[in-house]
Design a protein around this motif. Structure first.
Motif: not given
Length: 609
Positions: A93, A96, A131, A134-138, A140
């Protein structure tokens, strides 16, 4: 002699060979059963550094890559399934939020043991890492069976450009052990090309600069150190004052004739006042987030125009602050093209440069209203001296949260070949030690100086074991103010001193730093408030190779001025002052002298824009 890697006997060998071809030379890891094949493959192909905890490994990789020279290899982090991934999540995070490269390779149970959501868990330690992150990677991606080289490398390179960010590749245990794919030898990879700002758009900015009276160039972390250095004396001869964001702090040394400070919500008062009086700010390689513009972003550069150059178009259209000319493209190339242009006669801005110098001279970095009790080190003076006692090419880490960070980034007097690395966006405690180890391993032979508060340092102090094992040349300054000074300040200011969980007296457990250093056989000293950094014992530790831990006594009730204050409104909301209105208020006569341009009419739109 170059070591020839063994021929791949299984897919994990092949996978690691592809990463080596993509420039990776170091693997930071915590061993685990679900990465056993990958770890066995990487140990013969790269420099492997074990960490005590996965979050430490992830943070170290971020700082390794953020501080490395362009001709230095890259690092990635290897973690096992389940807790390995969850432990690394804070580090993912952080990278990111900071837009930094971080490749995380995670293990996973055999593909035949995956639950695919039918039940909560099937395989041992199974958790859906893809999962989770996924919200903090370009990117996955789970690899359940061997996939081709180009698929892996496409994901890896996505983390490097156009806007950097973490990439997570989760490899199932049976895929790791599978036979290698035929015809998939490693290849040299080319970095993804960045879009360029057109010559026409560059000239639009040049026209704005030529007609301005009080221009400022604001250099962000999206500009590389090399691009600024390549300009040489041109940044002086052009005659335009230069400021930096916190992520760009080491692009312009404080000794540069046109260096004009670091504006920010916790920035230097002089820099904040000056940027607010500019009639043109050309912001290059910065997203102009709320920390940079102030939470009262509507009043950012209230009497001037703002040009913003960023690689991410979303940052140009997010709605704050007001942007008069938004440009999307490569910050390095734009900076080069701008300074190569005819920007006009530098004499045009002589009065502005003289005003900038006078304001900076009148407003000290250590506000006169700061109070430090007897027997304690004055934090601003400590920070101002730190880069000066460091070696000329040292890497300085002011940590990433609390007084150590804000004071450090305000007051560090960075020299030309020094680097400053921090993670301000997540502003997490506990980043310092792991980050310092990563920076040291990326810059062998260079001194690394870390300053971190005792409360933050305690959150990842287990990596003292890694520091001792690597013998990295890291000098750790633990700023001992008996716990969480920032939280203590919040509880004092907003809750009338209802203390809870902020120091030893309210239940926070912290160690004896001397005993802790001794347990790891790391040399220790305690800074004397009178002798300071000039003491012989401190000098000896700084000059010696290898690690050291130095305790710095800080006043638990230390004040940290200047700052931008917020006030609670009748409806319970918070309202912040603009950048130029910091607390405490300046004396009336001083304010009048340093704000002579505020109140000037906003310039009319230029025909160039």
């Amino acid at each position: 002699m170059t070591r020839t890697p063994p021929q791949p006997a299984k897919y994990s060998d092949q996978f690691v060979d592809w990463l080596a071809g993509a420039g990776y030379t170091h693997c930071f890891f915590v061993a685990g059963g679900n990465v056993m094949h990958l770890l066995n493959s990487v140990r013969t192909r790269m420099v492997c550094v074990p960490f005590v905890h996965e979050v430490g490994a992830a943070i170290a990789v971020e700082y390794f890559n953020a501080s490395r020279d362009e001709d230095t290899g890259r690092a990635f982090v290897l973690v096992t399934a389940g807790p390995g991934v969850t432990n690394a999540l804070t580090g993912i995070a952080g990278a990111w939020q900071e837009s930094r490269e971080l490749l995380v390779v995670g293990g996973q149970v055999k593909s035949s043991d995956l639950s695919h959501g039918a039940v909560r868990q099937r395989g041992i330690q199974e958790i859906d890492g893809v999962e989770l992150v996924s919200s903090v990677t370009k990117r996955s991606m789970r690899i359940e069976r061997p996939v081709a080289r180009d698929i892996v490398l496409d994901a890896v390179l996505d983390g490097r450009a156009p806007r950097q960010g973490p990439v997570f590749l989760e490899v199932c245990l049976d895929a790791q052990a599978a036979p290698p794919l035929p015809g998939q030898d490693p290849v040299a990879v080319a970095e993804n090309a960045l879009s360029e700002v057109s010559a026409v758009e560059v000239q639009r900015v040049v026209a704005l600069v030529r007609e301005s009276e009080r221009p400022v160039i604001l250099i962000g972390g999206g500009v590389s150190r090399g691009a600024v250095r390549a300009l040489g004396g041109r940044t002086v001869s052009v005659g335009i004052p230069i400021m930096t964001t916190w992520n760009g702090a080491d692009r312009i040394p404080t000794e540069h004739p046109l260096y004009s400070g670091r504006p920010n919500t916790w920035g230097q008062r002089a820099a904040n006042i000056l940027i607010q009086q500019s009639d043109l700010v050309v912001a290059i390689g910065t997203r102009l987030g709320l920390q940079q513009t102030g939470f009262a972003w509507e009043q950012f550069v209230p009497i001037g125009r703002v040009v913003q150059l960023d690689i991410d178009r979303a940052e140009l259209t997010k709605g704050h602050p007001r942007i008069d000319l938004a440009l999307c493209g490569d910050a390095d190339r734009f900076l080069t093209d701008l300074y190569a242009s005819d920007l006009g006669d530098p004499a045009r801005w002589r009065a502005w440069r003289e005003f900038v110098a006078s304001v900076r001279a009148e407003l000290p970095l250590n506000d006169p209203q700061n109070v430090t009790a007897p027997g304690y080190v004055k934090p601003y003076e400590f920070a101002m001296q730190l880069a000066q006692v460091a070696e000329p090419d040292a890497i300085v880490l002011p940590c990433s949260s609390g007084g150590s960070f804000t004071v450090g980034i305000q007051a560090l007097q960075q020299r030309a070949d020094q680097k400053i690395v921090a993670n301000k966006s997540l502003a997490s405690m506990g980043y310092g030690l792991s980050g310092a180890i990563g920076a040291a391993l990326a810059n062998p032979g260079r001194q690394v100086l870390l300053s971190e508060g005792d409360g933050g340092f305690a959150q990842n102090l287990q990596e003292l074991g890694t520091l001792a094992a690597t013998a990295a040349n890291v000098k750790v300054f633990v700023l001992n103010n008996n716990g969480y000074a920032s939280i203590r300040m919040t509880q004092r200011n907003y809750f009338g001193g209802a203390w809870v969980g902020c120091d030893a007296q309210t239940g926070l457990g912290l160690p004896s730093w001397e005993d802790l250093a001794g347990a790891y056989r790391i040399p220790f000293a305690r800074l004397d408030a009178e002798s300071g950094l000039g003491a012989q014992a401190i000098r000896s530790l700084l000059e010696a190779d290898g690690p050291a831990l130095i305790e710095v006594p800080m006043d638990p009730n230390q004040t940290y001025y200047p700052k931008i204050s917020s006030a609670v409104q009748a409806d319970g909301s918070m309202k912040s002052n603009p950048l130029h209105r910091m607390s405490p208020d300046l004396p009336a006569d001083v304010e009048q002298r340093v704000t002579i341009y505020l109140g000037t009419a906003v310039p009319q739109p230029s025909t160039a824009s």
